[in-house]
Enzyme design. Structure first.
Site, PDB file in Angstrom:
ATOM      1  N   ASP A  56      42.582  46.328  27.950  1.00 48.34           N
ATOM      2  CA  ASP A  56      42.200  44.954  27.642  1.00 48.34           C
ATOM      3  C   ASP A  56      42.262  44.635  26.151  1.00 48.34           C
ATOM      4  O   ASP A  56      42.003  43.489  25.753  1.00 48.34           O
ATOM      5  CB  ASP A  56      40.790  44.658  28.165  1.00 48.34           C
ATOM      6  CG  ASP A  56      40.776  44.383  29.657  1.00 48.34           C
ATOM      7  OD1 ASP A  56      41.845  44.082  30.211  1.00 48.34           O
ATOM      8  OD2 ASP A  56      39.700  44.475  30.268  1.00 48.34           O
ATOM      9  N   CYS A  86      44.566  37.487  36.888  1.00 46.12           N
ATOM     10  CA  CYS A  86      45.740  37.619  36.035  1.00 46.12           C
ATOM     11  C   CYS A  86      46.841  38.407  36.739  1.00 46.12           C
ATOM     12  O   CYS A  86      46.572  39.426  37.386  1.00 46.12           O
ATOM     13  CB  CYS A  86      45.379  38.335  34.734  1.00 46.12           C
ATOM     14  SG  CYS A  86      44.243  37.415  33.684  1.00 46.12           S
ATOM     15  N   ARG A  95      39.765  37.997  39.911  1.00 51.27           N
ATOM     16  CA  ARG A  95      39.784  39.176  40.765  1.00 51.27           C
ATOM     17  C   ARG A  95      38.392  39.796  40.907  1.00 51.27           C
ATOM     18  O   ARG A  95      38.062  40.366  41.946  1.00 51.27           O
ATOM     19  CB  ARG A  95      40.759  40.209  40.214  1.00 51.27           C
ATOM     20  CG  ARG A  95      40.892  41.443  41.094  1.00 51.27           C
ATOM     21  CD  ARG A  95      41.907  42.419  40.533  1.00 51.27           C
ATOM     22  NE  ARG A  95      42.051  43.569  41.401  1.00 51.27           N
ATOM     23  CZ  ARG A  95      41.266  44.637  41.358  1.00 51.27           C
ATOM     24  NH1 ARG A  95      40.265  44.684  40.481  1.00 51.27           N
ATOM     25  NH2 ARG A  95      41.449  45.649  42.182  1.00 51.27           N
TER      26      ARG A  95
END
Length: 344
Positions: A232, A44, A20
């Site tokens: 994350d 993802c 992305r």
């Protein structure tokens, strides 16, 4: 790197589909070439991450934008400075607009900007190229457009998520690890939660020492924009909590589909129940190796961490996700004593 001969303005689907972050070429191509054709990105599947704020901001800078056959087509003879308010503090949106505004005519103000350390690092690099940027890292960034940028030398900041992942690797295995060339101040929330869980963390200027005795306490976390707990790091911390004493709540407030690693952790013996955007994790005495499948980048890391601590063999498939965020992670872990190998 020398791009003096570069003339293109297109980022094709074949290059953009797997990551992305490839959308970040949009702003700079448009500003430099006056035209950009960029495929809508992949990456993802962790939830909706639309580019609407990127495109809205570029339109405010004077771009004409059309979406056609999966591509973003943008044109502008020269962008003009504008006052941009971001509805949410998007990291890549802030970066895309900041890069575009560097070559826009006049001043651009970006309000409700994201404040992650990577944005400040990008601003430092752009400043070395001749850009005029103030306020990067705060929620209000001022950019005074210039007519051109030049070559530069810059050392990229260490990856705070990779650092955090290795911190948890030490914690989940009950080991001791010193991590050099990192930025401890950028991981203060992760460090605080590890200490709360019973892990010893010693901070120095550019290094961290992590020591775990194996006695982990369950700790609640809720992800948030920087400097909150990073989304994350959620999957990696959940892997750690599967072996803690007690139960904890892990709440995901950034992405709506970032619990895909849960079913795979359960295959390893974890006790996890999901309700909406919250996971209830009850610690177990041990995990047991099993075949599992990676679904996204950080899910991959969580399965590697769980596999390090599990009894028996863990086989992780679809690890191509892992390579987008970690360089030779299996070699680094093996050098620390892990029994891990990459299969052909």
């Amino acid at each position: 790197m020398d791009n003096t001969q570069a003339k293109g303005y297109e980022a094709p689907y074949e290059l953009v589909r797997t990551m992305r972050a490839s959308c970040l070429v949009l702003g700079q191509l448009l500003a430099r070439r006056g035209r950009a054709r960029v495929s809508l990105p992949g990456g993802c599947a962790i939830g909706a991450r639309p580019l609407n704020l990127h495109l809205k901001g570029l339109e405010q800078l004077g771009a004409q934008i059309d979406l056609e056959q999966g591509y973003i087509n943008a044109r502008a003879s020269r962008l003009k400075g504008a006052h941009i308010w971001l509805d949410i503090p998007t990291v890549t949106g802030t970066e895309n607009l900041m890069m575009a505004a560097c070559l826009a005519e006049g001043e651009t103000i970006i309000e409700n900007a994201a404040g992650e350390p990577e944005i400040g690092d990008l601003a430092d690099a752009l400043t070395k190229m001749g850009a005029k940027i103030a306020g990067a890292g705060t929620d209000c960034i001022h950019i005074q457009g210039v007519t051109g940028l030049s070559g530069f030398t810059h050392r990229i900041i260490p990856d705070r998520v990779e650092t955090g992942t290795f911190m948890i690797a030490a914690a989940i295995t009950g080991g001791e690890l010193e991590i050099d060339n990192c930025r401890p101040e950028q991981l203060s929330t992760v460090t605080a939660k590890l200490i709360e869980a019973g892990v010893e963390v010693e901070e120095k200027t550019d290094s961290l020492k992590v020591h775990a005795n194996g006695k982990l306490q369950a700790v609640d976390i809720k992800t948030a924009a920087y400097p909150g707990f990073p989304t994350d790091m959620q999957a990696q911390f959940m892997a750690l909590m599967t072996l803690s004493k007690g139960s904890c709540m892990i709440s995901e407030a950034i992405f709506e589909n970032r619990f895909m690693h849960v079913l795979e952790l359960i295959r390893l013996g974890a006790d996890i129940k999901i309700e909406g955007h919250t996971a209830l994790v009850t610690g177990m005495p041990e995990l047991k190796g099993a075949p599992v499948m990676a679904t996204d980048l950080r899910a991959s890391a969580s399965l590697v961490l769980a596999g390090l601590a599990a009894h028996g063999e863990t086989l992780i498939s679809r690890i191509y996700h892992l390579d987008r965020g970690y360089e030779h992670i299996e070699q680094k872990l093996a050098s620390l004593g892990a029994d891990i190998e990459r299969l052909p």
